[in-house]
Design a protein around this motif. Structure first.
Motif, short mmCIF file in Angstrom:
data_model
loop_
_atom_site.label_atom_id
_atom_site.label_comp_id
_atom_site.label_asym_id
_atom_site.label_seq_id
_atom_site.Cartn_x
_atom_site.Cartn_y
_atom_site.Cartn_z
N MET A 169 2.97 1.62 -3.36
CA MET A 169 1.74 2.06 -4.46
C MET A 169 1.34 3.43 -4.26
SD MET A 169 2.14 -0.32 -6.56
CE MET A 169 0.87 -0.15 -7.80
N THR A 170 1.24 3.88 -3.02
CA THR A 170 0.95 5.29 -2.70
C THR A 170 1.87 6.18 -3.16
OG1 THR A 170 -0.55 4.44 -0.86
CG2 THR A 170 0.31 6.85 -0.95
N VAL A 171 3.24 5.88 -2.92
CA VAL A 171 4.32 6.59 -3.50
C VAL A 171 4.42 6.71 -5.03
CG1 VAL A 171 6.63 6.93 -3.46
CG2 VAL A 171 5.70 6.37 -1.33
N CYS B 258 2.01 5.70 -7.29
CA CYS B 258 0.93 6.13 -8.14
C CYS B 258 0.33 7.26 -7.62
CB CYS B 258 -0.29 5.36 -7.97
SG CYS B 258 0.25 3.42 -8.76
N GLY B 259 0.44 7.73 -6.44
CA GLY B 259 -0.11 8.97 -5.78
C GLY B 259 0.85 10.32 -5.77
N LEU B 260 2.16 9.87 -5.91
CA LEU B 260 3.30 10.96 -5.92
C LEU B 260 3.86 10.75 -6.95
CD1 LEU B 260 4.27 10.75 -2.06
CD2 LEU B 260 2.75 12.36 -3.10
N LEU C 88 0.88 -1.07 -0.15
CA LEU C 88 -0.09 -0.03 -0.01
C LEU C 88 0.85 1.24 -0.08
CD1 LEU C 88 -2.61 1.43 0.28
CD2 LEU C 88 -2.42 1.17 2.71
N LEU C 89 1.83 1.40 0.88
CA LEU C 89 2.77 2.46 0.86
C LEU C 89 3.72 2.67 -0.22
CD1 LEU C 89 4.16 2.22 4.63
CD2 LEU C 89 2.72 3.83 3.68
#
Length: 193
Positions: free
Chosen positions: A22-24, A26-28, A19-20
């Motif tokens: 993919m957040t970094v 795809c989200g950042l 999760l962390l």
């Protein structure tokens, strides 16, 4: 701890790491890369296609503005309020739409000193969004005499401005030729001094 609890904790930790990650990614990282490419390769379009004059932003080439009076080329009818976009939803059988079109036709014919049957379609109906910044070259050319007279320019000077601002079809085959009213009026203001 039991083996089941340890297994669940390991799986939860692995899920949290994914999760962390993919957040970094795809989200950042992905948005920053896309933003960087857009700023580098498509700077004007990525920032709203802003139009500058005299060192300040005067509008966007994507959103129409309401110009009135004899000095300016007029856009299609519409409120040009970006907070209230959309068509009127009046259909071809609407008596109200028919009355508005008749009124607009006679008003444009009077302003441009042309017979009512020579008024092009663009000043009669608004665009689907109500924000279209373009008019047809035909409608722009119908306005040349009025605008030239109001600015004290020759019709040839104003006609050349119109011709210089005609944009071709997108990719050579999509849509119609068009004239951006904001850009044309800015060029007119510069020419008229």
């Amino acid at each position: 701890m039991s083996a089941v609890v340890l297994s669940v904790l390991r799986q939860a930790a692995a899920g949290l790491r994914i999760l962390l990650l993919m957040t970094v990614l795809c989200g950042l990282a992905y948005p920053v890369v896309i933003w960087g490419v857009a700023q580098t390769a498509f700077h004007d379009r990525a920032n709203g296609s802003l139009v500058h004059a005299g060192g300040r932003v005067v509008g966007s080439s994507l959103i129409g503005q309401d110009f009135r009076g004899p000095l300016w080329f007029h856009p299609r009818p519409g409120g040009y309020d970006p907070l209230a976009t959309g068509g009127s939803n009046l259909g071809p059988s609407s008596a109200r739409l028919l009355a508005e079109v008749r009124l607009r036709r006679s008003s444009v014919a009077r302003a441009e000193h042309v017979p009512a049957d020579e008024v092009p379609p663009d000043p009669l109906t608004g665009s689907a969004s109500g924000l279209d910044p373009h008019i047809s070259p035909e409608y722009a050319r119908r306005q040349v005499t009025r605008v030239a007279r109001a600015h004290g320019l020759t019709e040839q000077q104003v006609r050349e401005l119109v011709d210089d601002h005609v944009q071709g079809r997108t990719l050579g085959f999509l849509g119609q030729e068009r004239v951006n009213v904001l850009r044309l009026n800015l060029a007119l203001a510069a020419k008229a001094g």
